[in-house]
Motif scaffolding. Structure first.
Motif, PDB file in Angstrom:
ATOM      1  N   GLN B  79      39.001  -5.927  51.052  1.00 27.74           N
ATOM      2  CA  GLN B  79      39.239  -6.546  52.344  1.00 27.74           C
ATOM      3  C   GLN B  79      40.451  -7.482  52.328  1.00 27.74           C
ATOM      4  OE1 GLN B  79      36.665  -9.842  54.604  1.00 27.74           O
ATOM      5  NE2 GLN B  79      35.446  -8.125  53.947  1.00 27.74           N
ATOM      6  N   ASP B  80      40.557  -8.295  51.251  1.00 29.01           N
ATOM      7  CA  ASP B  80      41.624  -9.297  51.196  1.00 29.01           C
ATOM      8  C   ASP B  80      42.830  -8.792  50.397  1.00 29.01           C
ATOM      9  OD1 ASP B  80      40.570  -9.229  48.717  1.00 29.01           O
ATOM     10  OD2 ASP B  80      40.080 -11.344  48.575  1.00 29.01           O
ATOM     11  N   SER B  81      42.960  -7.492  50.251  1.00 27.04           N
ATOM     12  CA  SER B  81      44.069  -6.844  49.538  1.00 27.04           C
ATOM     13  C   SER B  81      44.054  -7.072  48.034  1.00 27.04           C
ATOM     14  CB  SER B  81      45.445  -7.288  50.059  1.00 27.04           C
ATOM     15  OG  SER B  81      45.506  -7.142  51.438  1.00 27.04           O
ATOM     16  N   ALA B  82      43.757  -8.320  47.600  1.00 26.94           N
ATOM     17  CA  ALA B  82      43.756  -8.644  46.173  1.00 26.94           C
ATOM     18  C   ALA B  82      45.042  -8.187  45.486  1.00 26.94           C
ATOM     19  CB  ALA B  82      42.512  -8.045  45.476  1.00 26.94           C
ATOM     20  N   LEU B  83      46.176  -8.509  46.103  1.00 27.44           N
ATOM     21  CA  LEU B  83      47.457  -8.216  45.449  1.00 27.44           C
ATOM     22  C   LEU B  83      47.682  -9.249  44.352  1.00 27.44           C
ATOM     23  CD1 LEU B  83      49.699  -7.462  48.564  1.00 27.44           C
ATOM     24  CD2 LEU B  83      48.477  -5.859  47.106  1.00 27.44           C
ATOM     25  N   PHE B  84      48.407  -8.842  43.291  1.00 29.81           N
ATOM     26  CA  PHE B  84      48.708  -9.793  42.214  1.00 29.81           C
ATOM     27  C   PHE B  84      49.801 -10.734  42.702  1.00 29.81           C
ATOM     28  CE2 PHE B  84      47.584  -5.786  39.825  1.00 29.81           C
ATOM     29  CZ  PHE B  84      46.272  -6.160  39.596  1.00 29.81           C
ATOM     30  N   PRO B  85      49.488 -12.021  42.877  1.00 30.04           N
ATOM     31  CA  PRO B  85      50.465 -12.915  43.517  1.00 30.04           C
ATOM     32  C   PRO B  85      51.694 -13.186  42.661  1.00 30.04           C
ATOM     33  CG  PRO B  85      48.520 -14.141  42.804  1.00 30.04           C
ATOM     34  CD  PRO B  85      48.224 -12.690  42.578  1.00 30.04           C
ATOM     35  N   HIS B  86      51.602 -12.927  41.343  1.00 25.59           N
ATOM     36  CA  HIS B  86      52.745 -13.223  40.475  1.00 25.59           C
ATOM     37  C   HIS B  86      53.696 -12.031  40.358  1.00 25.59           C
ATOM     38  CE1 HIS B  86      49.643 -11.316  38.135  1.00 25.59           C
ATOM     39  NE2 HIS B  86      50.427 -11.156  37.105  1.00 25.59           N
ATOM     40  N   LEU B  87      53.396 -10.939  41.052  1.00 22.89           N
ATOM     41  CA  LEU B  87      54.261  -9.757  40.975  1.00 22.89           C
ATOM     42  C   LEU B  87      54.773  -9.416  42.372  1.00 22.89           C
ATOM     43  CD1 LEU B  87      51.994  -7.501  38.693  1.00 22.89           C
ATOM     44  CD2 LEU B  87      53.839  -9.026  37.974  1.00 22.89           C
ATOM     45  N   ASN B  88      55.987  -8.880  42.441  1.00 26.52           N
ATOM     46  CA  ASN B  88      56.500  -8.495  43.761  1.00 26.52           C
ATOM     47  C   ASN B  88      55.884  -7.162  44.194  1.00 26.52           C
ATOM     48  OD1 ASN B  88      57.916  -6.410  42.543  1.00 26.52           O
ATOM     49  ND2 ASN B  88      59.851  -7.528  42.476  1.00 26.52           N
ATOM     50  N   VAL B  89      56.257  -6.710  45.377  1.00 27.22           N
ATOM     51  CA  VAL B  89      55.637  -5.515  45.954  1.00 27.22           C
ATOM     52  C   VAL B  89      55.744  -4.324  44.991  1.00 27.22           C
ATOM     53  CG1 VAL B  89      55.862  -3.794  47.796  1.00 27.22           C
ATOM     54  CG2 VAL B  89      55.946  -6.228  48.341  1.00 27.22           C
ATOM     55  N   GLN B  90      56.968  -4.093  44.508  1.00 28.27           N
ATOM     56  CA  GLN B  90      57.210  -2.962  43.627  1.00 28.27           C
ATOM     57  C   GLN B  90      56.355  -3.030  42.353  1.00 28.27           C
ATOM     58  OE1 GLN B  90      61.329  -2.705  42.252  1.00 28.27           O
ATOM     59  NE2 GLN B  90      61.553  -1.180  43.873  1.00 28.27           N
ATOM     60  N   ARG B  91      56.329  -4.222  41.748  1.00 28.83           N
ATOM     61  CA  ARG B  91      55.583  -4.364  40.491  1.00 28.83           C
ATOM     62  C   ARG B  91      54.081  -4.245  40.717  1.00 28.83           C
ATOM     63  NH1 ARG B  91      58.508  -6.457  36.156  1.00 28.83           N
ATOM     64  NH2 ARG B  91      60.684  -6.782  36.707  1.00 28.83           N
ATOM     65  N   ASN B  92      53.624  -4.682  41.867  1.00 25.24           N
ATOM     66  CA  ASN B  92      52.218  -4.479  42.211  1.00 25.24           C
ATOM     67  C   ASN B  92      51.903  -2.990  42.234  1.00 25.24           C
ATOM     68  OD1 ASN B  92      50.024  -6.524  43.223  1.00 25.24           O
ATOM     69  ND2 ASN B  92      52.001  -7.499  43.629  1.00 25.24           N
ATOM     70  N   ILE B  93      52.769  -2.239  42.920  1.00 29.98           N
ATOM     71  CA  ILE B  93      52.504  -0.810  43.085  1.00 29.98           C
ATOM     72  C   ILE B  93      52.577  -0.074  41.751  1.00 29.98           C
ATOM     73  CG2 ILE B  93      53.352   1.311  44.192  1.00 29.98           C
ATOM     74  CD1 ILE B  93      54.207  -0.444  46.563  1.00 29.98           C
ATOM     75  N   ARG B  94      53.486  -0.526  40.867  1.00 28.90           N
ATOM     76  CA  ARG B  94      53.651   0.172  39.582  1.00 28.90           C
ATOM     77  C   ARG B  94      52.690  -0.318  38.502  1.00 28.90           C
ATOM     78  NH1 ARG B  94      60.206  -0.435  39.334  1.00 28.90           N
ATOM     79  NH2 ARG B  94      60.672   0.874  41.139  1.00 28.90           N
ATOM     80  N   TYR B  95      51.869  -1.291  38.841  1.00 21.55           N
ATOM     81  CA  TYR B  95      51.044  -1.962  37.833  1.00 21.55           C
ATOM     82  C   TYR B  95      50.288  -0.988  36.929  1.00 21.55           C
ATOM     83  CZ  TYR B  95      47.606  -5.093  35.744  1.00 21.55           C
ATOM     84  OH  TYR B  95      46.836  -5.788  34.848  1.00 21.55           O
ATOM     85  N   GLY B  96      49.665   0.012  37.520  1.00 24.20           N
ATOM     86  CA  GLY B  96      48.759   0.856  36.740  1.00 24.20           C
ATOM     87  C   GLY B  96      49.443   1.951  35.925  1.00 24.20           C
ATOM     88  N   GLY B 134      48.809  -6.539  57.540  1.00 27.54           N
ATOM     89  CA  GLY B 134      48.926  -5.088  57.516  1.00 27.54           C
ATOM     90  C   GLY B 134      49.770  -4.610  56.346  1.00 27.54           C
ATOM     91  N   GLU B 135      50.866  -5.340  56.092  1.00 25.82           N
ATOM     92  CA  GLU B 135      51.727  -4.968  54.960  1.00 25.82           C
ATOM     93  C   GLU B 135      50.983  -5.118  53.646  1.00 25.82           C
ATOM     94  OE1 GLU B 135      56.084  -6.213  56.834  1.00 25.82           O
ATOM     95  OE2 GLU B 135      54.854  -7.708  55.831  1.00 25.82           O
ATOM     96  N   ARG B 136      50.249  -6.205  53.535  1.00 25.40           N
ATOM     97  CA  ARG B 136      49.490  -6.442  52.293  1.00 25.40           C
ATOM     98  C   ARG B 136      48.529  -5.274  52.038  1.00 25.40           C
ATOM     99  NH1 ARG B 136      49.368 -11.491  50.354  1.00 25.40           N
ATOM    100  NH2 ARG B 136      47.340 -11.135  49.412  1.00 25.40           N
ATOM    101  N   GLN B 137      47.849  -4.867  53.094  1.00 28.81           N
ATOM    102  CA  GLN B 137      46.856  -3.815  52.930  1.00 28.81           C
ATOM    103  C   GLN B 137      47.528  -2.488  52.578  1.00 28.81           C
ATOM    104  OE1 GLN B 137      44.348  -4.640  51.975  1.00 28.81           O
ATOM    105  NE2 GLN B 137      42.578  -4.590  53.314  1.00 28.81           N
ATOM    106  N   ARG B 138      48.710  -2.246  53.140  1.00 21.57           N
ATOM    107  CA  ARG B 138      49.412  -1.000  52.804  1.00 21.57           C
ATOM    108  C   ARG B 138      49.908  -1.022  51.359  1.00 21.57           C
ATOM    109  NH1 ARG B 138      53.919  -0.407  56.145  1.00 21.57           N
ATOM    110  NH2 ARG B 138      53.610  -2.358  57.249  1.00 21.57           N
ATOM    111  N   VAL B 139      50.333  -2.207  50.881  1.00 23.88           N
ATOM    112  CA  VAL B 139      50.735  -2.317  49.473  1.00 23.88           C
ATOM    113  C   VAL B 139      49.524  -2.061  48.572  1.00 23.88           C
ATOM    114  CG1 VAL B 139      51.616  -3.861  47.680  1.00 23.88           C
ATOM    115  CG2 VAL B 139      52.631  -3.903  49.971  1.00 23.88           C
TER     116      VAL B 139
END
Lengths: 269, 345
Positions: B79-96, B134-139
């Motif tokens: 629900q709250d996206s749980a994005l890694f706050p210390h990484l930018n959008v790209q690094r979040n997406i490539r994390y795994g 919305g952006e957070r959720q799409r990331v």
């Protein structure tokens, strides 16, 4: 029309001024003695003390033994802090109380307890001595005592840091294929390092100030607080003040560092 | 494909009991329930984040009940996206990627496609702390899909969003599902979301799965009064079905059911109940005369409560119709409905 910058509409009442006055008294209580002591020695005296090899050696000894204690607290305290932050188990409260014990125990008691364990009358003491580890009157002993008194400060601060990392972030990391270890390294630590660093500094600052346990375990080699005490009893106030001031300078640097790292991060551009 | 075989989850003071479910590959499936119904527990159990007390969980035919989350091949979006706050959008997406033994070069075509689908190209190096909901959720979606999970688990992905972002993410979810052909399992309390997105749903209440079926089917024919209430049915009456009619609260309406006489429940959606000054004539509708008990302004429409004897009927009336009728509390009115719309349970 009143502007936004005008005085507050609601006047501050008696209660506010009472609180303020009481707060100022407390601040003065802390600042005055320190200010008096820092300004008492003449610059010449300060300079002379700086050239006193015994003084410098003791301050250096204080600094490195405290840093070593903080380093050990970091290495061995981190896993415990993480466990306490992330798991619940029967007796967790007890473990947390044990961690806090070194804060409560009178300092000489700590020294006596350490000596009891390390003495010839105890199996562990004999084992240590066979390995060539001596506690009484050694730097090892100093580090051991400082670690004892400093540990709660590191463990509690690091624990608070780990608790502040949302568990969901770790969950997501694991769903993305990272195991527990990788998650700890890639998510938890980068988000908790401020707390961990603050904990290290608090642990070191606490260690620098230890006296009561050290005089029992290791009067020699002399750390700064012990040297101060000796100068005070042997030569009087005027001779102990400069040493104290130099130690305060060192402590201040430590605390400034603490304030700096625990400040919230600047807005990312 | 997700299979739950008698899954039991225990937490202090609550349990999800004997959950059995089979979700086919490529389905968009919704697990519906109120807060505290156990739906998120079930989702976390499938993800491996919540231990099960009994039963088996199979993903793509593989028993994963005892596997840690990192070895299940699932993606999860909170629900709250749980994005890694210390990484930018790209690094979040490539994390795994690195944990799946993939180099960036190998993954790039796939990542490009996902970022295209989710319209994330221009966000690349932005900090995640300054994104819109919305952006957070799409990331978060892109990050989960980047590692090619066999199943995507969505925990109320639309709930925390502003209405305009909700529409944006809802459309993204629908597009993604169509394009990627993955199994989507979404947990939500909002039936409207399920109607829009899901092919099939399961309703979970008090830790038990009450009904499973095609979304429309469950919506039209809830199996129990509780499910009916959850789905927005308001007029639910204990009834006796016999001889081609239903009797409830001293009232009667024609209703043909197969089988012998039995006791059950009769339910009507408020939007299927009409309130008027005079009973509608000659359309086969059932009508009763009652008294307006309460008018509740809901914004675009009014909720009208009508007392017919002891039976309480709830209907939605548009503001305009209400003004045309000049309806006030205490007025005598006719409540009517098409018996075909009446639902027997």
């Amino acid at each position: 029309m009143p502007s936004a910058a005008s005085a507050p509409v609601v006047s501050r009442g008696l209660f506010h001024w009472l609180m303020l006055a009481s707060g100022l008294v407390i601040l003065a209580f802390i600042v005055l003695p320190l200010y008096q002591m820092v300004t008492a020695p003449s610059p010449a005296m300060m300079w002379k003390t700086l050239q006193d090899k015994e003084v410098m050696a003791s301050i250096w000894l204080s600094v490195w033994t405290s840093s070593a204690a903080a380093g050990i607290a970091f290495v061995f305290g981190t896993p415990l802090a993480y466990l306490l932050a992330r798991t619940t188990f029967p007796g967790k409260r007890l473990v947390e109380s044990i961690i806090d014990l070194p804060i409560m125990i009178p300092h000489p008691v700590v020294g006596i307890a350490m000596l009891t364990l390390a003495g010839r009358n105890h199996a562990m003491g004999r084992a240590l001595q066979e390995m060539g580890v001596r506690i009484m009157g050694t730097e090892t002993g100093i580090v051991a005592v400082l670690l004892f008194v400093g540990l709660p400060f590191y463990v509690n601060t690091a624990k608070a840091g780990f608790e502040a990392v949302p568990r969901r972030l770790e969950n997501v990391s694991r769903s993305l294929g990272a195991g527990r270890g990788a998650t700890f390294v890639r998510v938890t630590t980068p988000l908790a390092w401020r707390h961990m660093l603050a904990g290290i500094i608090m642990c070191a600052a606490r260690a620098v100030s230890e006296f009561g346990a050290i005089v029992i375990v290791a009067y020699h080699p002399m750390i700064a607080p012990v040297l101060m005490y000796e100068r005070f009893t042997a030569y009087g106030l005027a001779y102990s003040q400069p040493v104290a001031v130099w130690l305060i300078v060192v402590c201040l640097v430590l605390f400034l560092l603490l304030r700096l790292v625990s400040l919230p991060r600047e807005k990312a551009s | 494909m997700i299979e739950l075989d008698g899954v039991r989850i225990e937490v202090p003071g609550f349990a999800v009991a004997d959950a059995c479910l089979r979700i086919e590959r490529g389905e968009f499936f919704c697990l519906l329930g109120h807060t505290g119904s156990g739906k998120s527990l079930l989702l976390e159990a499938i993800a491996g984040l919540m231990p099960t007390a009994a039963g088996r969980i199979l993903l793509e035919g593989r028993d994963v009940t005892r596997l840690p989350p990192e070895r299940r091949g699932i993606g999860i979006v909170y629900q709250d996206s749980a994005l890694f706050p210390h990484l930018n959008v790209q690094r979040n997406i490539r994390y795994g990627l690195r944990h799946h033994g993939q180099s960036l070069a190998q993954a790039r075509p796939r990542l490009d496609r996902i970022m295209d689908l989710l319209d994330l190209k221009r966000l690349g190096r932005r900090s995640v702390t300054h994104l819109s909901g919305g952006e957070r959720q799409r990331v978060a979606l892109a990050r989960a899909l980047a590692v090619q999970p066999s199943v995507l688990l969505l925990d109320e992905p639309l709930t925390a969003l502003d209405p305009n972002f909700r529409e944006e993410v809802r459309r993204a979810l629908k597009d993604l599902h169509r394009e990627m052909g993955l199994t989507f399992l979404m947990v939500t309390h909002d039936f409207a979301e399920a109607l829009y997105l899901a092919g099939r749903v399961a309703v979970i209440q008090g830790g038990c799965i009450r009904q499973v079926g095609a979304t429309e089917e469950v919506f039209r024919h809830p199996a129990t009064p509780e499910v009916a209430a959850f789905l927005g049915m308001r007029n639910i009456f204990a009834a006796r079905f016999a001889n081609g009619s239903a009797r409830f609260q001293g009232l009667e309406c024609p209703l043909t059911l197969d089988g012998p006489a039995r006791d059950g429940f009769l339910a009507l959606r408020p939007e299927d109940v009409a309130v008027s000054r005079t009973p509608p004539a000659g359309n086969g509708w059932t009508a009763y005369t009652g008294r307006v008990d309460q008018l509740l302004n809901l914004g675009f429409q009014f909720e009208v409560t009508v007392l017919v004897g002891k039976a309480v009927f709830t209907s939605f009336v548009t503001q305009r119709d209400l003004l045309d009728m000049g309806l006030r509390e205490g007025d005598e009115v006719s409540v009517a409905f098409d018996p075909v719309r009446a639902h027997a349970m």
